[in-house]
Design a protein around this motif. Structure first.
Motif, mmCIF file in Angstrom:
data_model
loop_
_atom_site.group_PDB
_atom_site.id
_atom_site.type_symbol
_atom_site.label_atom_id
_atom_site.label_comp_id
_atom_site.label_asym_id
_atom_site.label_seq_id
_atom_site.Cartn_x
_atom_site.Cartn_y
_atom_site.Cartn_z
ATOM 1 N N PRO A 33 0.841 -1.205 0.000
ATOM 2 C CA PRO A 33 0.000 0.000 0.000
ATOM 3 C C PRO A 33 0.871 1.249 0.000
ATOM 4 C CG PRO A 33 0.115 -0.915 2.203
ATOM 5 C CD PRO A 33 0.824 -1.895 1.306
ATOM 6 N N PRO A 34 0.310 2.408 -0.360
ATOM 7 C CA PRO A 34 1.090 3.647 -0.402
ATOM 8 C C PRO A 34 1.357 4.252 0.977
ATOM 9 C CG PRO A 34 -1.177 4.079 -1.022
ATOM 10 C CD PRO A 34 -1.052 2.585 -0.884
ATOM 11 N N SER A 35 0.693 3.743 2.001
ATOM 12 C CA SER A 35 0.901 4.254 3.358
ATOM 13 C C SER A 35 0.752 3.095 4.345
ATOM 14 C CB SER A 35 -0.107 5.362 3.681
ATOM 15 O OG SER A 35 -1.435 4.884 3.569
ATOM 16 N N PRO A 36 1.271 3.257 5.555
ATOM 17 C CA PRO A 36 1.189 2.164 6.527
ATOM 18 C C PRO A 36 -0.251 1.857 6.906
ATOM 19 C CG PRO A 36 2.769 3.826 7.237
ATOM 20 C CD PRO A 36 2.015 4.408 6.090
ATOM 21 N N PRO A 37 -0.580 0.589 7.191
ATOM 22 C CA PRO A 37 -1.931 0.260 7.650
ATOM 23 C C PRO A 37 -2.153 0.781 9.069
ATOM 24 C CG PRO A 37 -0.524 -1.669 7.775
ATOM 25 C CD PRO A 37 0.279 -0.605 7.095
ATOM 26 N N ASP A 38 -3.407 0.810 9.489
ATOM 27 C CA ASP A 38 -3.745 1.313 10.828
ATOM 28 C C ASP A 38 -3.028 0.530 11.919
ATOM 29 O OD1 ASP A 38 -5.378 3.170 9.643
ATOM 30 O OD2 ASP A 38 -7.239 2.054 9.991
ATOM 31 N N ALA A 39 -2.784 -0.763 11.664
ATOM 32 C CA ALA A 39 -2.142 -1.609 12.674
ATOM 33 C C ALA A 39 -0.731 -1.145 13.005
ATOM 34 C CB ALA A 39 -2.119 -3.063 12.197
ATOM 35 N N ALA A 40 -0.113 -0.376 12.109
ATOM 36 C CA ALA A 40 1.247 0.112 12.356
ATOM 37 C C ALA A 40 1.267 1.254 13.361
ATOM 38 C CB ALA A 40 1.878 0.565 11.044
ATOM 39 N N GLN A 41 0.103 1.856 13.649
ATOM 40 C CA GLN A 41 -0.006 2.982 14.581
ATOM 41 C C GLN A 41 0.970 4.098 14.200
ATOM 42 O OE1 GLN A 41 0.529 1.183 18.468
ATOM 43 N NE2 GLN A 41 -1.570 0.420 18.498
ATOM 44 N N CYS A 42 0.959 4.431 12.932
ATOM 45 C CA CYS A 42 1.928 5.392 12.399
ATOM 46 C C CYS A 42 1.244 6.273 11.353
ATOM 47 C CB CYS A 42 3.100 4.620 11.793
ATOM 48 S SG CYS A 42 4.593 5.583 11.521
ATOM 49 N N ALA A 43 0.095 6.853 11.729
ATOM 50 C CA ALA A 43 -0.671 7.658 10.778
ATOM 51 C C ALA A 43 -0.055 9.044 10.635
ATOM 52 C CB ALA A 43 -2.114 7.780 11.245
ATOM 53 N N GLY A 44 -0.092 9.578 9.411
ATOM 54 C CA GLY A 44 0.413 10.911 9.166
ATOM 55 C C GLY A 44 0.822 11.080 7.722
ATOM 56 N N LYS A 45 1.692 12.038 7.481
ATOM 57 C CA LYS A 45 2.184 12.339 6.137
ATOM 58 C C LYS A 45 3.365 11.436 5.810
ATOM 59 C CE LYS A 45 4.583 16.087 3.671
ATOM 60 N NZ LYS A 45 5.130 17.466 3.847
ATOM 61 N N VAL A 46 3.236 10.627 4.746
ATOM 62 C CA VAL A 46 4.330 9.755 4.339
ATOM 63 C C VAL A 46 5.373 10.599 3.610
ATOM 64 C CG1 VAL A 46 4.995 7.785 2.921
ATOM 65 C CG2 VAL A 46 2.851 7.725 4.203
ATOM 66 N N LEU A 47 6.572 10.665 4.193
ATOM 67 C CA LEU A 47 7.649 11.451 3.595
ATOM 68 C C LEU A 47 8.403 10.672 2.535
ATOM 69 C CD1 LEU A 47 9.075 13.024 6.891
ATOM 70 C CD2 LEU A 47 7.451 14.046 5.291
ATOM 71 N N ASP A 48 8.536 9.370 2.747
ATOM 72 C CA ASP A 48 9.271 8.537 1.799
ATOM 73 C C ASP A 48 9.061 7.077 2.174
ATOM 74 O OD1 ASP A 48 10.901 7.811 -0.298
ATOM 75 O OD2 ASP A 48 12.723 8.764 0.489
ATOM 76 N N HIS A 49 9.439 6.192 1.264
ATOM 77 C CA HIS A 49 9.434 4.768 1.584
ATOM 78 C C HIS A 49 10.515 4.075 0.768
ATOM 79 C CE1 HIS A 49 6.781 4.542 -2.039
ATOM 80 N NE2 HIS A 49 7.470 3.415 -2.243
ATOM 81 N N ARG A 50 10.969 2.924 1.270
ATOM 82 C CA ARG A 50 11.932 2.093 0.565
ATOM 83 C C ARG A 50 11.499 0.634 0.696
ATOM 84 N NH1 ARG A 50 13.545 6.330 -0.800
ATOM 85 N NH2 ARG A 50 15.669 7.133 -0.978
ATOM 86 N N ASP A 51 11.674 -0.115 -0.373
ATOM 87 C CA ASP A 51 11.443 -1.549 -0.341
ATOM 88 C C ASP A 51 12.788 -2.229 -0.171
ATOM 89 O OD1 ASP A 51 8.798 -0.974 -0.781
ATOM 90 O OD2 ASP A 51 8.834 -1.474 -2.910
ATOM 91 N N ILE A 52 12.944 -2.968 0.924
ATOM 92 C CA ILE A 52 14.222 -3.588 1.244
ATOM 93 C C ILE A 52 14.049 -5.100 1.308
ATOM 94 C CG2 ILE A 52 14.952 -1.547 2.553
ATOM 95 C CD1 ILE A 52 14.488 -3.240 5.115
ATOM 96 N N GLN A 53 15.158 -5.806 1.202
ATOM 97 C CA GLN A 53 15.143 -7.251 1.316
ATOM 98 C C GLN A 53 15.535 -7.632 2.736
ATOM 99 O OE1 GLN A 53 13.971 -8.912 -1.292
ATOM 100 N NE2 GLN A 53 13.931 -10.815 -0.136
#
Length: 201
Positions: A33-53
């Motif tokens: 998803p483009p933002s964390p799910p509610d379960a992550a308890q991290c709601a707000g403005k997404v500044l960036d993301h990275r897909d890591i192994q």
């Protein structure tokens, strides 16, 4: 379709058109998803993301988030697996949007590095993978989320990656003697030993 030998072909043997080599099917790409799910308890403005192994969990998406609410730490680092499971999030104090990934975000240790600034100096937050997600940052003070953590280095910067593919952390400290304004500043270089970042000898 069959072709017979042409003027320059004296073999007289028929030739068939070659077919392209069969390629193995590509594995399906992870869908995040483009933002964390509610379960992550991290709601707000997404500044960036990275897909890591992740070495244990496979592909994981890590989000850097600036929270909207004032009763929580201003920054948050969240992560989810490609199956949608939310991993434990990390709270961090930041000034405005001063939360970003290092470039590259991950080095040869498989650790992931985030640069944060609570308002004066940069710090380095290290996400160390374990079987459940990432090691606890270990903030000493529950009301302070920028210094005093096991894998959080305030007033620090990254160097590298070096020839071995690893970052080192250059950590600065002030003696505050007789005052912090007049104190001497010392720097120490920290290297990964497989469990912690320790001073080089």
């Amino acid at each position: 379709m069959v072709f017979t030998g042409g003027c320059d072909d004296t073999s007289g043997s028929p030739r068939t058109a070659s077919s392209p080599a069969s390629m193995p099917p590509s594995p399906p790409e992870a869908s995040f998803p483009p933002s964390p799910p509610d379960a992550a308890q991290c709601a707000g403005k997404v500044l960036d993301h990275r897909d890591i192994q992740h070495p244990d969990l496979g592909e994981v998406r890590v989000f850097l988030v600036r929270r909207f609410t004032s009763n929580e730490p201003t920054g948050c680092v969240a992560a989810i697996t490609d199956g949608g499971r939310a991993l434990a999030s990390v709270d961090v104090d930041v000034y405005e949007d001063s939360l970003r990934f290092a470039e590259p975000a991950t080095d040869a240790t498989k650790n992931t590095f985030v640069i944060y600034n609570p308002g004066r100096y940069d710090g380095v937050l290290v996400l160390v993978p374990n079987a459940d997600g990432f090691e606890d940052i270990g903030w000493n003070d529950p009301g302070e989320h920028y210094s005093g953590g096991r894998f959080a280095y305030y007033s620090a910067r990254l160097a590298g990656p070096a020839n071995d593919g690893r970052y080192t952390i250059i950590h600065s400290s002030n003696s505050c003697n007789p005052t912090c304004a007049q104190g001497a500043t010392a720097q120490v270089t920290l290297r990964w030993n497989g469990h912690d970042y320790l001073p080089t000898e």
